[in-house]
Design a protein around this motif. Structure first.
Motif, PDB file in Angstrom:
ATOM      1  N   TYR A  48       0.823  -1.214   0.000  1.00 43.25           N
ATOM      2  CA  TYR A  48       0.000   0.000   0.000  1.00 43.25           C
ATOM      3  C   TYR A  48       0.861   1.270   0.000  1.00 43.25           C
ATOM      4  CZ  TYR A  48       0.634  -0.778   5.050  1.00 43.25           C
ATOM      5  OH  TYR A  48       1.161  -1.025   6.290  1.00 43.25           O
ATOM      6  N   ILE A 185      -2.621  -4.510  -2.630  1.00 44.23           N
ATOM      7  CA  ILE A 185      -3.047  -5.376  -3.738  1.00 44.23           C
ATOM      8  C   ILE A 185      -2.382  -6.754  -3.711  1.00 44.23           C
ATOM      9  CG2 ILE A 185      -1.245  -4.523  -5.323  1.00 44.23           C
ATOM     10  CD1 ILE A 185      -4.896  -5.378  -6.292  1.00 44.23           C
ATOM     11  N   ASP A 187      -2.233  -9.605  -1.920  1.00 37.99           N
ATOM     12  CA  ASP A 187      -2.846 -10.916  -1.686  1.00 37.99           C
ATOM     13  C   ASP A 187      -3.741 -11.326  -2.851  1.00 37.99           C
ATOM     14  OD1 ASP A 187      -1.579 -10.379   0.657  1.00 37.99           O
ATOM     15  OD2 ASP A 187      -3.377 -10.307   1.906  1.00 37.99           O
ATOM     16  N   TYR A 237      -3.901  -2.138  11.504  1.00 40.52           N
ATOM     17  CA  TYR A 237      -3.538  -2.117  10.074  1.00 40.52           C
ATOM     18  C   TYR A 237      -3.870  -0.758   9.447  1.00 40.52           C
ATOM     19  CZ  TYR A 237      -2.947  -3.713   5.249  1.00 40.52           C
ATOM     20  OH  TYR A 237      -2.544  -3.840   3.934  1.00 40.52           O
ATOM     21  N   GLY A 343       2.917 -11.764   6.231  1.00 39.55           N
ATOM     22  CA  GLY A 343       1.554 -11.228   6.234  1.00 39.55           C
ATOM     23  C   GLY A 343       1.435 -10.004   7.122  1.00 39.55           C
ATOM     24  N   GLY A 344       0.215  -9.681   7.482  1.00 40.87           N
ATOM     25  CA  GLY A 344      -0.075  -8.442   8.207  1.00 40.87           C
ATOM     26  C   GLY A 344       0.551  -8.380   9.588  1.00 40.87           C
TER      27      GLY A 344
HETATM   28  C1  GAF Z   1      -2.218  -8.011   4.582  1.00 38.06           C
HETATM   29  C2  GAF Z   1      -2.774  -7.118   3.489  1.00 38.06           C
HETATM   30  F1  GAF Z   1      -3.961  -7.637   3.023  1.00 38.06           F
HETATM   31  C3  GAF Z   1      -1.774  -6.963   2.341  1.00 38.06           C
HETATM   32  O1  GAF Z   1      -2.284  -6.070   1.387  1.00 38.06           O
HETATM   33  C4  GAF Z   1      -0.417  -6.505   2.870  1.00 38.06           C
HETATM   34  O2  GAF Z   1      -0.449  -5.143   3.206  1.00 38.06           O
HETATM   35  C5  GAF Z   1       0.021  -7.361   4.051  1.00 38.06           C
HETATM   36  O3  GAF Z   1      -0.986  -7.467   5.050  1.00 38.06           O
HETATM   37  C6  GAF Z   1       1.280  -6.819   4.696  1.00 38.06           C
HETATM   38  O4  GAF Z   1       2.339  -6.905   3.817  1.00 38.06           O
HETATM   39  O5  GAF Z   1      -2.027  -9.315   4.125  1.00 38.06           O
END
Ligand code: GAF
Length: 393
Positions: A48, A185, A187, A237, A343-344
């Motif tokens: 993002y 974007i 995932d 987040y 991941g998040g």
């Molecule tokens: C989550 C979000 F959905 C992804 O877009 C990304 O920001 C991620 O966290 C962290 O890298 O999976």
């Protein structure tokens, strides 16, 4: 992949979904599709910020079977863990005056969101069953795999123009509006465009992807689920995303992709500085890591993974003690190249890159060091969303 995610796992999910379809709706489903979850190897919280990411699609998938039906009313049932919420939902196709909105059960919001953002018309009503092997709240993109599976299912009922990037963007929009998560974007993109035997270096500004080969039999990609449930629907987040936008604005840039570390310190408070610091360096690390992978320089790749983890822990503050213990334990084993949260954050999984012959001792050592009950997946890069069987006439 331990059990469910293997090719046989897709078959088992499909068979289970078809059985439930027949029991609930009668007759045979016309269409079956699936879409994968993902693991991100490096490039975290950069998507993002219009940065670079390096994920791969997993053999863990969400399967949807179903058929079109007459009228306006859609029925969807899930046979996957639904957090004690009803497993079946009925809703009418959206119209301009009555769009689909968020509600309960929460899992159905992903379905409704994709129906709302679908890029072709007229969509017929449908009945469907969902089954998934992507662990919920495990940071392996169970939500993106559901969104992309729904979109792929709808494509069989009412074909769109086939633009894969636009498909990923529509699924991302569904997550924004119907799950309330302002995700990037990554995932949805890799769930649509994942390529067997490859990681994808995605440029989240141009939305171009470069496949990077990752199919060395001497190498293992090990996912360890801490089984600490993560959720991105809380405030952490969105607040990270805002802090990054704020940092970019202070620097007079449209995103942190264009920022450098120079003069950062004098211009922002310490928390904003830390967030920007992580993102700027993580984007550079991801480019370097993709290059290392292309050269088979696994030790270098592993070192960058650990740097990424430390930055997520100390600067971006999205790790948690359980993930830190998992990474530290993995790094104590001879033959492990690198390990990091993926991941998040705030729970979910770690990803570890290691020599294949170190797998058994790595798993054993992590089990000894981690006081919780971890789940392990030995995984391989897989194909993106696909049709399992087409519409019958
Ligand atoms: C989550 C979000 F959905 C992804 O877009 C990304 O920001 C991620 O966290 C962290 O890298 O999976």
């Amino acid at each position: 992949m331990d059990g469910e995610g293997s090719a046989a796992g897709v078959g088992a999910l499909l068979a289970a979904a078809l059985r439930v379809y027949e029991r609930s709706y009668g007759g045979e489903a016309q269409v079956a599709v699936c879409a994968p979850g993902r693991v991100n190897l490096i490039g975290e919280h950069t998507d993002y910020n219009q940065g670079l990411v390096l994920p791969m699609a997993l053999p863990l998938v969400t399967v949807i079977v179903g058929s079109s039906t007459s009228g306006q009313s859609c029925s969807v049932e899930t046979i996957t863990d639904s957090a004690d919420e009803p497993r079946r939902v009925d809703f009418d196709l959206p119209t301009e005056s009555s769009p689909l909105t968020r509600g309960r059960p929460a899992w159905a919001n992903y379905v409704k969101g994709v129906v709302q953002h679908y890029r072709a018309q007229p969509l017929p009503a449908f009945k469907a069953v969902i089954a998934s092997s992507v662990p919920l709240g495990g940071g392996l993109s169970s939500s993106a795999s559901l969104e992309v599976a729904v979109y792929t299912f709808l494509q069989q009922l009412c074909p769109d123009d086939g633009d894969k990037v636009a498909k990923a963007v529509a699924c991302q929009q569904a997550e924004h509006t119907h799950a309330g998560v302002p995700c990037g974007i990554m995932d949805q993109f890799v769930s649509v465009l994942g390529k067997e035997g490859h990681a994808l270096l995605i440029d989240c500004r141009s939305l171009e992807a470069t496949p990077v080969p990752l199919a060395d039999p001497a190498l293992v990609i090990l996912i360890t689920n801490s089984n600490v449930r993560h959720s991105l629907t809380g405030s952490e987040y969105p607040s990270r995303r805002k802090q990054c936008e704020n940092a970019a604005a202070i620097l007079g840039k449209s995103s942190l992709r264009d920022a450098t570390m120079q003069n950062l310190e004098d211009r922002m408070d310490s928390v904003t500085y830390q967030r920007a610091h992580h993102v700027i360096e993580e984007i550079a690390r991801t480019a370097q890591a993709a290059d290392a992978l292309k050269r088979g320089a696994y030790a270098e790749f592993g070192r960058l993974m650990v740097e990424s983890h430390n930055s997520l822990r100390d600067l971006y503050e999205v790790s948690c003690p359980e993930l830190d213990v998992l990474v530290a334990a993995a790094m104590e084993v001879d033959g492990v190249f690198g390990s990091r949260m993926t991941g998040g954050g705030f729970g979910g999984c770690t990803v570890t890159l290691l020599q294949a012959d170190a797998t058994e001792r790595t798993i054993k050592h992590i089990q000894e060091k981690y006081s919780g009950r971890p789940t392990f997946y030995i995984t391989t890069p897989s194909e993106g969303a696909r049709v399992l069987s087409g519409m019958k006439s």
